[in-house]
Design a protein around this motif. Structure first.
Motif, PDB file in Angstrom:
ATOM      1  N   UNK A  44     -18.206  -1.688 -55.213  1.00 56.66           N
ATOM      2  CA  UNK A  44     -17.343  -1.813 -53.824  1.00 56.66           C
ATOM      3  C   UNK A  44     -18.526  -3.114 -52.952  1.00 56.66           C
ATOM      4  N   UNK A  45     -20.264  -2.861 -53.264  1.00 51.10           N
ATOM      5  CA  UNK A  45     -20.950  -3.647 -52.613  1.00 51.10           C
ATOM      6  C   UNK A  45     -22.037  -4.643 -53.831  1.00 51.10           C
ATOM      7  N   UNK A  46     -21.343  -4.693 -54.900  1.00 52.45           N
ATOM      8  CA  UNK A  46     -21.926  -5.085 -55.912  1.00 52.45           C
ATOM      9  C   UNK A  46     -21.189  -6.136 -56.384  1.00 52.45           C
ATOM     10  N   UNK A  47     -19.822  -4.965 -57.603  1.00 49.77           N
ATOM     11  CA  UNK A  47     -19.378  -5.383 -58.874  1.00 49.77           C
ATOM     12  C   UNK A  47     -19.862  -4.703 -59.619  1.00 49.77           C
ATOM     13  N   UNK A  48     -20.777  -4.730 -59.657  1.00 48.57           N
ATOM     14  CA  UNK A  48     -21.388  -4.037 -60.911  1.00 48.57           C
ATOM     15  C   UNK A  48     -21.004  -2.803 -61.764  1.00 48.57           C
ATOM     16  N   UNK A  49     -20.823  -2.524 -62.472  1.00 50.18           N
ATOM     17  CA  UNK A  49     -20.189  -1.497 -63.454  1.00 50.18           C
ATOM     18  C   UNK A  49     -21.166  -1.176 -64.492  1.00 50.18           C
ATOM     19  N   UNK A  50     -22.180  -1.821 -65.184  1.00 52.11           N
ATOM     20  CA  UNK A  50     -23.482  -0.927 -65.916  1.00 52.11           C
ATOM     21  C   UNK A  50     -24.348  -2.292 -66.202  1.00 52.11           C
ATOM     22  N   UNK A  51     -25.033  -1.953 -66.667  1.00 51.45           N
ATOM     23  CA  UNK A  51     -26.873  -2.642 -66.804  1.00 51.45           C
ATOM     24  C   UNK A  51     -27.247  -2.396 -68.302  1.00 51.45           C
ATOM     25  N   UNK A  52     -28.200  -3.008 -68.903  1.00 45.37           N
ATOM     26  CA  UNK A  52     -29.135  -2.224 -69.747  1.00 45.37           C
ATOM     27  C   UNK A  52     -30.692  -1.868 -69.454  1.00 45.37           C
ATOM     28  N   UNK A  53     -31.220  -1.023 -69.783  1.00 43.14           N
ATOM     29  CA  UNK A  53     -32.136  -0.640 -69.719  1.00 43.14           C
ATOM     30  C   UNK A  53     -33.086  -0.474 -71.312  1.00 43.14           C
ATOM     31  N   UNK A  54     -33.954  -1.225 -70.342  1.00 40.90           N
ATOM     32  CA  UNK A  54     -35.362  -0.931 -72.163  1.00 40.90           C
ATOM     33  C   UNK A  54     -35.458   0.829 -71.871  1.00 40.90           C
ATOM     34  N   UNK A  55     -35.869   1.140 -73.195  1.00 32.82           N
ATOM     35  CA  UNK A  55     -36.143   2.540 -74.149  1.00 32.82           C
ATOM     36  C   UNK A  55     -37.468   1.808 -74.110  1.00 32.82           C
ATOM     37  N   UNK A  56     -38.222   2.763 -73.813  1.00 32.01           N
ATOM     38  CA  UNK A  56     -39.774   3.261 -73.700  1.00 32.01           C
ATOM     39  C   UNK A  56     -39.906   3.327 -75.663  1.00 32.01           C
ATOM     40  N   UNK A  57     -39.072   3.266 -76.591  1.00 31.05           N
ATOM     41  CA  UNK A  57     -39.333   3.470 -77.039  1.00 31.05           C
ATOM     42  C   UNK A  57     -38.263   2.605 -78.954  1.00 31.05           C
ATOM     43  N   UNK A  58     -37.786   1.773 -77.796  1.00 31.13           N
ATOM     44  CA  UNK A  58     -37.125   0.455 -78.383  1.00 31.13           C
ATOM     45  C   UNK A  58     -37.542  -0.363 -79.369  1.00 31.13           C
ATOM     46  N   UNK A  59     -38.959  -0.793 -78.784  1.00 31.52           N
ATOM     47  CA  UNK A  59     -40.285  -1.805 -78.978  1.00 31.52           C
ATOM     48  C   UNK A  59     -39.202  -3.418 -78.314  1.00 31.52           C
ATOM     49  N   UNK A  60     -39.000  -2.860 -76.654  1.00 37.93           N
ATOM     50  CA  UNK A  60     -38.797  -4.244 -76.313  1.00 37.93           C
ATOM     51  C   UNK A  60     -40.440  -3.974 -75.440  1.00 37.93           C
TER      52      UNK A  60
END
Length: 339
Positions: free
Chosen positions: A37-53
């Motif tokens: 309702x406030x942002x229109x956001x359903x999901x987002x991507x987050x780095x994981x500590x072990x994914x090398x990013x």
């Protein structure tokens, strides 16, 4: 002789780890309906500590795609411009990391710290270098790793539900065709509102000895180590400045609102984009939004959205494309492109 600057290749990268609104509801007092309702956001991507990013590594991944699509060798890059508010290190900046990770022997690297407006500021810088003939090929990257610096508790939910991680890149090159590519860029700032959207610490205003002392004394909770945003005030200023800077770009080039084939706004909040769309009486096909999938990726949001719009065939040769952004600083800007 003044050259034209055109976008020769685009690329994007987002982490594989998807964080939904329901996932956040397990960490803080929130829910899917409240966030949407406030942002229109359903999901987002987050780095994981072990994914090398990292911020720089994601930028390199996006850059490799852009270079391949542009059919430009890494060794032909004359300048790297890297926009981010979340560099891997306090110093050096991510630009030199990209130069090393791409195995470019030597080239200048410039870091831009204009937050949500960073990609447009970087685009303007690259455009000037190409127009004047100093450089032929410029690699422009916007990349952000927000997730490691967010307060993932109820206290920080007003900010932490909004932001995601990712990167976008563009290869800019010289064109001899008048009227092709970037027609103009328009940049502004208003520093008196800087602290309405800011991360005050850690900083040289509250540096290492003070941080150590706070940790020893247990006062760490009193120090503003997480982003602060005056949401309503930012929203009010954003819709005003978006409108102004889009109109400024159109008027500078003798264009009308009806000439816009695609508007790609910085993905700060879907409600801001919808407000601008309604005010300019643009159709859904004339405005590209992807915030529902990625959240606000700050300097990466425009290049990610621009890449996706192009990949989906929503931007074609000869289209008038408008980019616009507003964010911390306050800074804002627009770019008018004849694709």
């Amino acid at each position: 002789m003044l050259y034209q600057t055109k976008i020769a290749g685009l690329g994007k990268y987002v982490p594989e780890n998807i964080v939904t609104n329901d996932d956040l509801s397990k960490l803080m007092d929130t829910n899917d309906a409240w966030i949407q309702e406030r942002t229109g956001i359903k999901e987002r991507r987050h780095i994981k500590k072990d994914d090398g990013n990292s911020t720089a590594i994601m930028g390199v991944k996006a850059a490799k795609i852009a270079l391949e699509r542009a059919n430009v060798s890494k060794d032909d890059i004359d300048l790297i411009v890297f926009a981010t508010l979340s560099p891997d290190y306090y110093f050096p900046g991510c630009g030199v990391q990209v130069q090393e990770l791409l195995d470019i022997h030597t080239c200048p690297a410039l870091d831009v710290r204009n937050q949500c407006s960073g990609f447009i500021y970087g685009l303007s810088v690259a455009d000037q270098f190409i127009k004047t003939g100093m450089y032929k090929n410029v690699l422009l990257i916007g990349s952000e790793n927000h997730s490691g610096g967010l307060d993932m508790s109820t206290r920080g939910r007003g900010v932490s539900v909004i932001f995601g991680d990712g990167a976008g890149a563009a290869v800019l090159t010289r064109s001899n065709h008048i009227g092709e590519g970037i027609l103009s860029t328009h940049l502004h700032s208003q520093g008196k509102h800087a602290l309405e959207l800011a991360l005050k610490g850690p900083s040289t205003m509250h540096w290492v000895p003070e941080i150590i002392e706070d940790q020893k004394s247990g006062k760490i909770e009193d120090i503003p180590y997480y982003p602060y945003m005056n949401g309503q005030f930012v929203f009010k200023n954003a819709v005003q400045r978006f409108s102004e800077v889009i109109n400024e770009g159109l008027q500078h080039n003798g264009l009308e609102i009806s000439d816009i084939d695609m508007l790609i706004p910085h993905q700060a909040n879907l409600r801001i984009s919808q407000f601008i769309q309604k005010k300019f009486k643009l159709s859904y096909d004339q405005v590209y939004n992807n915030i529902e999938r990625y959240g606000n990726t700050t300097a990466a949001s425009i290049p990610i959205a621009l890449t996706e719009a192009w990949e989906e065939g929503k931007i074609k040769s000869g289209d008038k494309v408008v980019l616009a952004a507003f964010g911390s600083g306050f800074t804002w800007g627009s770019a008018i492109i004849n694709w």
